[in-house]
Design a protein around this motif. Sequence first.
Motif, PDB file in Angstrom:
ATOM      1  N   VAL A  50       0.741  -1.194   0.017  1.00 42.23           N
ATOM      2  CA  VAL A  50      -0.048   0.150  -0.095  1.00 42.23           C
ATOM      3  C   VAL A  50       0.964   1.395  -0.009  1.00 42.23           C
ATOM      4  CG1 VAL A  50      -1.756   1.175   1.380  1.00 42.23           C
ATOM      5  CG2 VAL A  50      -1.863  -1.101   1.355  1.00 42.23           C
ATOM      6  N   SER A  51       0.593   2.139  -1.011  1.00 45.37           N
ATOM      7  CA  SER A  51       1.214   3.449  -0.961  1.00 45.37           C
ATOM      8  C   SER A  51       0.170   4.493  -0.349  1.00 45.37           C
ATOM      9  CB  SER A  51       1.539   3.856  -2.492  1.00 45.37           C
ATOM     10  OG  SER A  51       2.015   5.327  -2.405  1.00 45.37           O
ATOM     11  N   PRO A  52       1.012   5.364   0.595  1.00 47.47           N
ATOM     12  CA  PRO A  52      -0.085   6.337   1.334  1.00 47.47           C
ATOM     13  C   PRO A  52      -0.350   7.237   0.062  1.00 47.47           C
ATOM     14  CG  PRO A  52       2.234   6.516   2.083  1.00 47.47           C
ATOM     15  CD  PRO A  52       2.283   5.051   1.037  1.00 47.47           C
ATOM     16  N   ILE A  69       2.436  -0.985   4.577  1.00 45.82           N
ATOM     17  CA  ILE A  69       2.456   0.328   3.896  1.00 45.82           C
ATOM     18  C   ILE A  69       3.821   0.688   3.696  1.00 45.82           C
ATOM     19  CG2 ILE A  69       1.611   2.533   4.479  1.00 45.82           C
ATOM     20  CD1 ILE A  69      -0.158   1.251   6.509  1.00 45.82           C
ATOM     21  N   MET A  98       1.372   7.710   7.636  1.00 48.82           N
ATOM     22  CA  MET A  98       1.242   6.314   7.943  1.00 48.82           C
ATOM     23  C   MET A  98       0.445   5.735   8.849  1.00 48.82           C
ATOM     24  SD  MET A  98       4.996   4.189   7.110  1.00 48.82           S
ATOM     25  CE  MET A  98       5.363   3.936   5.486  1.00 48.82           C
ATOM     26  N   THR A 150      -2.869   6.041   7.428  1.00 56.44           N
ATOM     27  CA  THR A 150      -3.112   4.730   6.439  1.00 56.44           C
ATOM     28  C   THR A 150      -3.573   3.511   7.066  1.00 56.44           C
ATOM     29  OG1 THR A 150      -1.716   6.036   4.876  1.00 56.44           O
ATOM     30  CG2 THR A 150      -2.185   3.858   4.223  1.00 56.44           C
ATOM     31  N   CYS A 159      -6.496   1.008   6.139  1.00 49.79           N
ATOM     32  CA  CYS A 159      -6.274  -0.537   5.755  1.00 49.79           C
ATOM     33  C   CYS A 159      -7.068  -1.415   6.558  1.00 49.79           C
ATOM     34  CB  CYS A 159      -4.858  -1.022   5.998  1.00 49.79           C
ATOM     35  SG  CYS A 159      -3.677  -0.409   5.008  1.00 49.79           S
ATOM     36  N   VAL A 190      -1.405  -5.316   9.488  1.00 48.62           N
ATOM     37  CA  VAL A 190      -0.678  -4.157   8.829  1.00 48.62           C
ATOM     38  C   VAL A 190       0.549  -4.062   9.311  1.00 48.62           C
ATOM     39  CG1 VAL A 190      -0.757  -1.701   8.492  1.00 48.62           C
ATOM     40  CG2 VAL A 190      -2.842  -2.962   8.758  1.00 48.62           C
ATOM     41  N   VAL A 234       4.324  -1.659   8.257  1.00 43.78           N
ATOM     42  CA  VAL A 234       4.928  -0.570   7.527  1.00 43.78           C
ATOM     43  C   VAL A 234       6.294  -0.914   7.275  1.00 43.78           C
ATOM     44  CG1 VAL A 234       3.139   0.860   8.599  1.00 43.78           C
ATOM     45  CG2 VAL A 234       5.614   0.568   9.605  1.00 43.78           C
TER      46      VAL A 234
END
Length: 306
Positions: free
Chosen positions: A170-172, A220, A231, A234, A238, A246, A248
């Motif tokens: 996932v890109s923020p 992320i 983040m 985000t 998510c 999740v 990061v």
Amino acid sequence: MSRRKNIVLISTRSAVDITAKVAKELDVPVTEMITRTFADGEIYHAFPCDIAGCDLVIIASTHDDAAHQELIDLVAGARYWNALSVNVVIPYLGYSTMERAKPDSGEIPKGITRTRQIFRARPDYVAFLDLHSESVMHAHTGEIRTRHLWSEMLAAEKIKTLQLDNLVLVSPDYGFSKRVARLAGLLDCPHTAANKDRYDVDKTIVGQLSSAVRGRTAIICDDMIRTGGSMLQTVDRCYQAGAIGVMVMATHLVLSGNARERFVEKGIGCIIGADTYPGTVSDELLQVYSVAPVIADELKSYFRLQ
């Protein structure tokens, strides 16, 4: 071109650890600068050997004002003592997110102005790693060779060691999505992006996320984590979109202030990143990989060492 043999590798004071790793990869010694701090705070530097006619390599992260000035001093000093060439590798470039100023704002785009200061010290070559924006590379008059190095292969290898199933990256924000797509290609997993908008210094709003994360473990990804604000937003997006877990990841783990604590409070048990920012090491929260192989491979190619 002939193979360069007379290489002298040095570092700024804050880049000692990563320079040692690069030296091991290159199988060359680190030449330690002579440094002292006077009572009034002024810093003394001296080269411990004659560098005239040598190809000098300086590894330096410019994470604060002192580190930035030290790099400029070393480049200028190398010119003063007649190094054959002065070559710089910057794993982490400070102020890199300030690459442009909003119209009529009066803002100083320090990503450009500070990089220009480095270029004006007249190095022959400067390599950057995982820049926030490549625009800073062009803040010179075309007389300096620049390179942008990427750590995606190393990041992919690190993620693979975690043996995670059913991943989605996932890109923020959409601006970073192309780089996340390249990493997803290396991992053979899907990717998606949230919508981020910055409305003040260190303040962002992250919009909704697609259902591509539903039933998956989301990682992320961004170029750096400073306060972690976008983040952390985000992370919420998510879970709202159905992610079952999740994590990061960012190349540069700045983690200012209480950023670590904020991630732990949000339930994040793993942050993946590189050793580009001084002092970054693996611990119970951080899974850190070294960018030394990428830097060493670039220097081997540049100096014809392989």
